[in-house]
Write a protein that holds these residues in place. Structure first.
Motif, PDB file in Angstrom:
ATOM      1  N   LYS A   1       0.827  -1.203   0.000  1.00 52.58           N
ATOM      2  CA  LYS A   1       0.000   0.000   0.000  1.00 52.58           C
ATOM      3  C   LYS A   1       0.864   1.257   0.000  1.00 52.58           C
ATOM      4  O   LYS A   1       0.615   2.194  -0.762  1.00 52.58           O
ATOM      5  CB  LYS A   1      -0.933  -0.014   1.214  1.00 52.58           C
ATOM      6  CG  LYS A   1      -1.897  -1.189   1.251  1.00 52.58           C
ATOM      7  CD  LYS A   1      -2.820  -1.114   2.446  1.00 52.58           C
ATOM      8  CE  LYS A   1      -2.099  -1.326   3.769  1.00 52.58           C
ATOM      9  NZ  LYS A   1      -1.547  -2.683   3.928  1.00 52.58           N
ATOM     10  N   THR A   2       1.885   1.279   0.842  1.00 52.79           N
ATOM     11  CA  THR A   2       2.781   2.432   0.899  1.00 52.79           C
ATOM     12  C   THR A   2       3.553   2.580  -0.401  1.00 52.79           C
ATOM     13  O   THR A   2       3.733   3.688  -0.917  1.00 52.79           O
ATOM     14  CB  THR A   2       3.749   2.298   2.079  1.00 52.79           C
ATOM     15  OG1 THR A   2       3.009   2.177   3.301  1.00 52.79           O
ATOM     16  CG2 THR A   2       4.677   3.497   2.160  1.00 52.79           C
ATOM     17  N   THR A   3       4.019   1.465  -0.959  1.00 54.80           N
ATOM     18  CA  THR A   3       4.749   1.497  -2.222  1.00 54.80           C
ATOM     19  C   THR A   3       3.883   2.052  -3.341  1.00 54.80           C
ATOM     20  O   THR A   3       4.353   2.845  -4.174  1.00 54.80           O
ATOM     21  CB  THR A   3       5.246   0.088  -2.596  1.00 54.80           C
ATOM     22  OG1 THR A   3       6.071  -0.421  -1.544  1.00 54.80           O
ATOM     23  CG2 THR A   3       6.044   0.120  -3.897  1.00 54.80           C
ATOM     24  N   ALA A   4       2.614   1.659  -3.367  1.00 49.47           N
ATOM     25  CA  ALA A   4       1.707   2.158  -4.395  1.00 49.47           C
ATOM     26  C   ALA A   4       1.520   3.665  -4.282  1.00 49.47           C
ATOM     27  O   ALA A   4       1.522   4.386  -5.284  1.00 49.47           O
ATOM     28  CB  ALA A   4       0.366   1.440  -4.299  1.00 49.47           C
ATOM     29  N   ALA A   5       1.355   4.150  -3.058  1.00 51.63           N
ATOM     30  CA  ALA A   5       1.177   5.588  -2.843  1.00 51.63           C
ATOM     31  C   ALA A   5       2.428   6.362  -3.243  1.00 51.63           C
ATOM     32  O   ALA A   5       2.346   7.411  -3.898  1.00 51.63           O
ATOM     33  CB  ALA A   5       0.827   5.858  -1.381  1.00 51.63           C
TER      34      ALA A   5
END
Length: 331
Positions: A128-132
């Motif tokens: 999730k953090t990587t996507a953001a």
């Protein structure tokens, strides 16, 4: 001189590949070739590092038969092509780093275009953090990450005033919410008071510190996450709070093949490399363009009917009118 705007009108017009174009963008000859061989070029330049506009301008200086058409006067066909070009660049950059999670990529792009917010629900470790971060890198935005905990205060998010002993005055320190993309990690672990302060910023697009209003950036998107497991000590978002989010996504585990591909990309050090493919001005262009999209009354009536159908079951809280706006924007 006739300028074609519809793609099917260009069937008999040759292609020209602009030399030196860093993205290999194709520039079409979009004018009718008449006896004098008078030609007009269509420039598709979305403000990125593409040097095509400069190169074509040099051509125009050398040949008086070439006339440059500006973006503002080139018609709706150009707007559509430019929007697709921007969206494709962002998507391509996202999929260069992300494995799977295609629906998440689409939802992040839609949220960004409609200037809305997204809630992502999944167990830890599903990127999730990587996507953001990837979406932020793609558009050269400012990224801020807030790890929510029970002792997190509203001032830790929106900012506060600090006494300056040298001037005996209070200096305003803006909080991490003043960024283009704000990741609220595990929002359900913060207290109800802190959640309320953040949700107010999401709605009003400004913070209030010491009686003064401080607007957040024009392009402002909150990406909140919550963990569906380990609910002890958490503060579940109410139905009214969930209304602040335009989209909610639930992530699943990747397949075995996708996990192998993830390991390969980790070995290749893909995730530590990043370079913007468009600018924030391109995002603003998409946001302005989507407001001009025509939506037929039949679509609006379907949206209203869809929301109205959920208001009858007694086990569910009825959607409020804000849900209509979210469906309209997402459509």
């Amino acid at each position: 001189m006739i300028v074609f705007e519809k793609p099917h009108s260009l069937a008999d017009v040759p292609l020209h590949y602009c030399p030196g174009c860093t993205h290999g963008i194709i520039h079409r000859l979009v004018a009718e070739v008449i006896d004098e061989l008078e030609i007009e070029w269509l420039i598709m330049n979305d403000g990125s590092t593409d040097k095509s506009a400069e190169i074509l301008a040099d051509y125009a200086k050398k040949d008086n038969r070439i006339k440059i058409i500006s973006q503002e006067n080139s018609g709706p066909g150009v707007a559509s092509n430019r929007a697709l070009s921007i969206a494709h660049r962002i998507n391509n950059y996202y999929y260069e780093k992300m494995v799977g999670q295609r629906q998440l990529g689409t939802s992040l792009l839609i949220s960004m275009i409609i200037n809305g917010h997204i809630l992502i629900e999944s167990v830890p470790g599903l990127a999730k953090t990587t996507a953001a971060k990837t979406m932020t890198e793609a558009v050269n935005g400012r990224f801020s990450r807030i790890q929510c905990t029970p002792d997190l205060l509203p001032s830790d998010i929106i900012g506060t005033q600090i006494l300056n002993y040298s001037t005996n005055t209070f200096d305003t320190k803006l909080g991490p919410v003043h960024a283009n993309f704000v990741l609220l990690d595990e929002i359900n672990r913060s207290s109800a008071k802190t959640q309320s302060a953040m949700l107010e910023v999401m709605q009003e697009h400004q913070t209030t510190i010491g009686g003064e209003n401080y607007p957040v950036p024009e392009i402002f998107m909150v990406i909140a996450t919550q963990n569906p497991i380990e609910q002890e000590g958490t503060y579940v978002l109410s139905e009214a709070q969930l209304d602040r989010f335009a989209i909610k996504e639930k992530l699943e585990y990747p397949t075995e093949d996708e996990e192998v591909l993830i390991l390969n990309r980790v070995e290749a050090d893909v995730f530590s490399k990043g370079a913007a493919v468009v600018g924030l001005d391109s995002v603003k262009y998409l946001q302005d363009l989507v407001k001009k999209v025509y939506i037929d009354d039949a679509v609006k009536k379907y949206i209203v009917s869809l929301v109205d159908a959920t208001r009858h079951p007694a086990d569910f809280i009825s959607p409020v009118p804000n849900s209509l706006y979210s469906l309209l924007n997402n459509s």
